[in-house]
Design an enzyme around this catalytic site. Sequence first.
Site, PDB file in Angstrom:
ATOM      1  N   GLU A  23     -29.100 -36.189 -34.487  1.00  0.00           N
ATOM      2  CA  GLU A  23     -28.144 -35.642 -33.710  1.00  0.00           C
ATOM      3  C   GLU A  23     -27.025 -36.604 -33.040  1.00  0.00           C
ATOM      4  OE1 GLU A  23     -29.823 -31.439 -31.807  1.00  0.00           O
ATOM      5  OE2 GLU A  23     -31.064 -33.177 -31.463  1.00  0.00           O
ATOM      6  N   TYR A  55      -7.770 -21.631 -14.227  1.00  0.00           N
ATOM      7  CA  TYR A  55      -8.847 -21.767 -15.380  1.00  0.00           C
ATOM      8  C   TYR A  55      -8.503 -22.685 -16.492  1.00  0.00           C
ATOM      9  CZ  TYR A  55      -5.992 -17.826 -16.556  1.00  0.00           C
ATOM     10  OH  TYR A  55      -4.988 -16.711 -16.895  1.00  0.00           O
ATOM     11  N   GLU A  75     -29.021 -29.037 -20.688  1.00  0.00           N
ATOM     12  CA  GLU A  75     -29.443 -28.883 -19.361  1.00  0.00           C
ATOM     13  C   GLU A  75     -28.731 -30.053 -18.467  1.00  0.00           C
ATOM     14  OE1 GLU A  75     -33.152 -27.348 -21.516  1.00  0.00           O
ATOM     15  OE2 GLU A  75     -31.782 -29.112 -21.645  1.00  0.00           O
ATOM     16  N   LYS A 100     -25.657 -23.920 -27.587  1.00  0.00           N
ATOM     17  CA  LYS A 100     -25.536 -24.606 -28.415  1.00  0.00           C
ATOM     18  C   LYS A 100     -25.644 -24.034 -29.919  1.00  0.00           C
ATOM     19  CE  LYS A 100     -27.779 -29.255 -29.991  1.00  0.00           C
ATOM     20  NZ  LYS A 100     -28.664 -29.995 -29.511  1.00  0.00           N
TER      21      LYS A 100
END
Length: 122
Positions: A23, A55, A75, A100
């Site tokens: 990864e 935004y 996290e 994800k």
Amino acid sequence: MTQDIVFIEALKVDTVIGVYEWEKSIQQTLQFDVEMRTDVRAAAAIDDLSKTVDYAVVSEDIVTLAKENQAELIETVAEKVAERILTTYAVASVKITLRKLGAVASTQSVGVIIERDKNEFL
């Protein structure tokens, strides 16, 4: 307590994230849904963007943060984004749903949902 919410939905960021060695050499897509509690009355009363949470600016900040802070865990990314929003913008609290995409076979996405209050970062 103010119940107004400025939100960002389905903001996608391609970045390096993951625990496994394979990864760490590829980019994966993270998708953010962000709800920011704030009081929009002042902005609405005078139709002034400077009196609310922009935004577009927050979205750019999230993209930059996710790309520059290559973490192993989503996290970690969610916590960093929450802290940045709560310490940078006029927001009382934030809820972040971070997905994800395609990370686990047979799923559309996996992820975390966190809610943080500005008082946690004062």
